[in-house]
Design a protein around this motif. Structure first.
Motif, mmCIF file in Angstrom:
data_model
loop_
_atom_site.group_PDB
_atom_site.id
_atom_site.type_symbol
_atom_site.label_atom_id
_atom_site.label_comp_id
_atom_site.label_asym_id
_atom_site.label_seq_id
_atom_site.Cartn_x
_atom_site.Cartn_y
_atom_site.Cartn_z
ATOM 1 N N TYR A 218 1.121 -1.009 0.243
ATOM 2 C CA TYR A 218 -0.198 0.080 0.077
ATOM 3 C C TYR A 218 0.974 1.002 -0.168
ATOM 4 O O TYR A 218 0.544 2.225 -0.488
ATOM 5 C CB TYR A 218 -0.763 0.033 0.814
ATOM 6 N N MET A 219 2.018 1.303 0.532
ATOM 7 C CA MET A 219 3.124 2.590 0.799
ATOM 8 C C MET A 219 3.179 2.791 -0.893
ATOM 9 O O MET A 219 3.916 4.008 -0.949
ATOM 10 C CB MET A 219 3.735 2.419 1.818
ATOM 11 N N PHE A 220 3.923 1.685 -1.324
ATOM 12 C CA PHE A 220 4.248 1.900 -2.267
ATOM 13 C C PHE A 220 3.509 2.398 -3.329
ATOM 14 O O PHE A 220 3.494 3.039 -4.028
ATOM 15 C CB PHE A 220 4.837 0.472 -3.390
ATOM 16 N N GLY A 372 3.063 7.023 -13.195
ATOM 17 C CA GLY A 372 3.626 7.369 -12.061
ATOM 18 C C GLY A 372 5.339 7.111 -11.345
ATOM 19 O O GLY A 372 5.759 8.134 -11.159
ATOM 20 N N PHE A 373 5.790 6.355 -12.093
ATOM 21 C CA PHE A 373 7.629 6.564 -12.614
ATOM 22 C C PHE A 373 7.705 7.502 -13.411
ATOM 23 O O PHE A 373 8.933 8.122 -12.759
ATOM 24 C CB PHE A 373 7.446 5.157 -13.416
ATOM 25 N N PHE A 374 6.757 8.456 -14.616
ATOM 26 C CA PHE A 374 8.076 8.822 -15.225
ATOM 27 C C PHE A 374 7.434 10.559 -14.867
ATOM 28 O O PHE A 374 8.049 10.998 -14.725
ATOM 29 C CB PHE A 374 7.372 8.842 -16.735
ATOM 30 N N GLY A 375 5.651 10.485 -13.498
ATOM 31 C CA GLY A 375 5.556 11.814 -13.602
ATOM 32 C C GLY A 375 6.602 11.961 -11.989
ATOM 33 O O GLY A 375 6.765 12.894 -11.834
ATOM 34 N N GLY A 376 7.425 10.870 -11.376
ATOM 35 C CA GLY A 376 8.430 11.222 -9.989
ATOM 36 C C GLY A 376 9.451 10.961 -10.527
ATOM 37 O O GLY A 376 10.245 12.259 -10.780
ATOM 38 N N GLY A 424 7.792 4.320 -5.936
ATOM 39 C CA GLY A 424 6.679 3.546 -6.232
ATOM 40 C C GLY A 424 6.346 3.219 -7.077
ATOM 41 O O GLY A 424 5.993 1.858 -7.801
ATOM 42 N N GLY A 425 6.677 3.630 -8.358
ATOM 43 C CA GLY A 425 6.226 3.465 -10.035
ATOM 44 C C GLY A 425 7.221 2.604 -10.535
ATOM 45 O O GLY A 425 6.480 1.283 -10.739
#
Length: 440
Positions: A218-220, A372-376, A424-425
């Motif tokens: 959930y955290m990820f 999520g990955f690219f956003g971060g 996370g991503g």
């Protein structure tokens, strides 16, 4: 050695031709509304449809707060970028890397700015390949129920093939029509998404409780949700290139029409993002898909139309984000490999880029995880805190002043979002890849 094998020095005419190609289109006749639809096309894309999914992990209070804070923070950093475009009298920083060199030095600047900008632009184009293919597949399946179904990979390839032709358009001004159509489509399908969710109503036994999973998982997933929201604010990576198409005089600098256009874009942004996020989550709760349109079934013709609108929009968005990359690739091939300027250069460089983004999109079609990955990894720096760092370096506001605190707050929040959502991503991509059959 044969005479035809001797490398002759370029003639003055050839040098002039090369310089013109490297400098690119310097016509500056765009109007303020050009910046509105270019910014809308750059910002409102695949990310808006994943906002309810991000809300499902963040919940009502934190989700609404993160969305509102992100909107305010990125509007401020957009204002900073626009004002830094001509922060030195007589000089226009037409590219993010040019401003980075001025802020951090000619050697350090490219290493700080260029990787982040490329991650945003290339990452966006990869996600748009996946989004375009998925929505095209959904549209055809809804419009033709008797048609033979095709693999998702084939639809991504079909969508990507179109860009081999559109990528030959030379510059931002030449894609203005495509960008305008894309901006209209983004407003239209966002409206369909939230109106459709409102008309659908809440599903039976809707739950707004946090998703039931392990605490670590959930955290990820929460970290990934932060990246999905930051992905929704993407226009900063190309804002200087957009502003570069505008005229500027001492009496009326380009920042005036550009800011007017940016405010218009953020108004459109708000009337798209907040209703989609809040009403989509209200209707489907924790069971919402990472693309909220996939939850909507009725009326079929309207949902099919919305998916087609997404396809039209990401066609324009892909080109808006690809243009600066095309420019960089062509200059690199000319300077490093002595590739002669001309149509062949454009075909080779741009086709290779389209083929690369198409390959990655077909191989890793994890829509929510990619956001999520690219956003971060890319969007948080370019949209949240790099403009603030450059503002501190160039403008040097008084320590402990209001502007000083605002910029440092943006930096701290942006760095946290970058680290959390990247981790996370990436973890979610690895986890989901273990259960995914590639090229299906």
């Amino acid at each position: 050695m044969p005479a035809n094998m001797v490398s002759a020095s370029p003639t003055p005419k050839e040098v002039e031709s090369n310089e013109k190609w490297i400098q690119g289109d310097r016509s500056r006749h765009a109007r303020w509304w050009y910046s509105t639809f270019h910014c809308v096309t750059a910002m409102i894309g695949a990310g808006v449809l994943s906002l309810p999914y991000a809300m499902a992990y963040l919940g009502w209070g934190p989700g609404t707060m993160v969305l509102a804070v992100s909107w305010c923070m990125t509007l401020n950093t957009m204002w900073q970028m626009i004002n830094l475009h001509e922060c030195v009298p007589g000089i226009r920083f037409d590219r993010y890397i040019d401003l980075g060199k001025h802020a951090f030095g000619p050697k350090l600047g490219p290493w700080i700015v260029l990787p982040q900008q490329l991650i945003v632009q290339v990452g966006c184009d990869i996600v748009y390949m996946v989004t375009g293919g998925k929505c095209l597949k959904k549209f055809v399946e809804m419009a033709c129920t008797n048609c033979t179904p095709l693999r998702q990979s084939y639809w991504i390839v079909i969508f990507g093939s179109l860009h081999f032709f559109l990528s030959q358009l030379p510059n931002f001004n030449s894609v203005a029509g495509v960008s305008l159509a894309a901006a209209v489509m983004s407003l239209s399908y966002s409206t369909i998404a939230w109106v459709g969710s409102l008309a659908h109503g809440r599903v039976d036994n809707v739950s707004y409780a946090y998703k039931s999973t392990s605490s670590v998982d959930y955290m990820f997933r929460v970290f990934n949700a932060l990246g999905q929201i930051s992905f929704a604010f993407a226009g900063h990576a190309v804002v200087l290139e957009i502003q570069a198409t505008m005229p500027s005089t001492p009496d009326k600098p380009s920042k005036i029409p550009m800011w007017k256009g940016a405010v218009g874009a953020y108004f459109v942004n708000a009337i798209c993002y907040f209703p989609v996020a809040l009403i989509g989550y209200w209707a489907f709760g924790q069971d919402v898909e990472d693309n909220v349109l996939m939850n909507l079934k009725r009326p079929e013709w309207l949902i099919a139309a919305a998916n087609l609108m997404v396809v039209v929009h990401v066609i324009g968005s892909y080109q808006v984000f690809a243009m600066p990359v095309f420019d960089m690739l062509e200059k690199t091939m000319m300077k490093k490999f002595n590739f002669p300027p001309g149509i062949l250069l454009r075909i080779v460089a741009r086709s290779a880029y389209v083929a690369f983004t198409l390959f990655v999109g077909v191989t890793f079609p994890f829509f929510g995880d990619l956001l999520g990955f690219f956003g971060g990894f890319g969007f948080a720096p370019t949209s949240y805190f790099l403009p603030s760092i450059m503002w501190l370096a160039i403008k040097k506001p008084k320590r402990f002043s209001t502007k000083w605190f605002i910029n440092w707050a943006s930096i701290v929040i942006g760095v946290f979002i970058m680290l959390a959502s990247t981790i996370g991503g990436f973890r979610n991509i690895v986890t989901d890849a273990s259960t995914y059959a590639f090229y299906t």
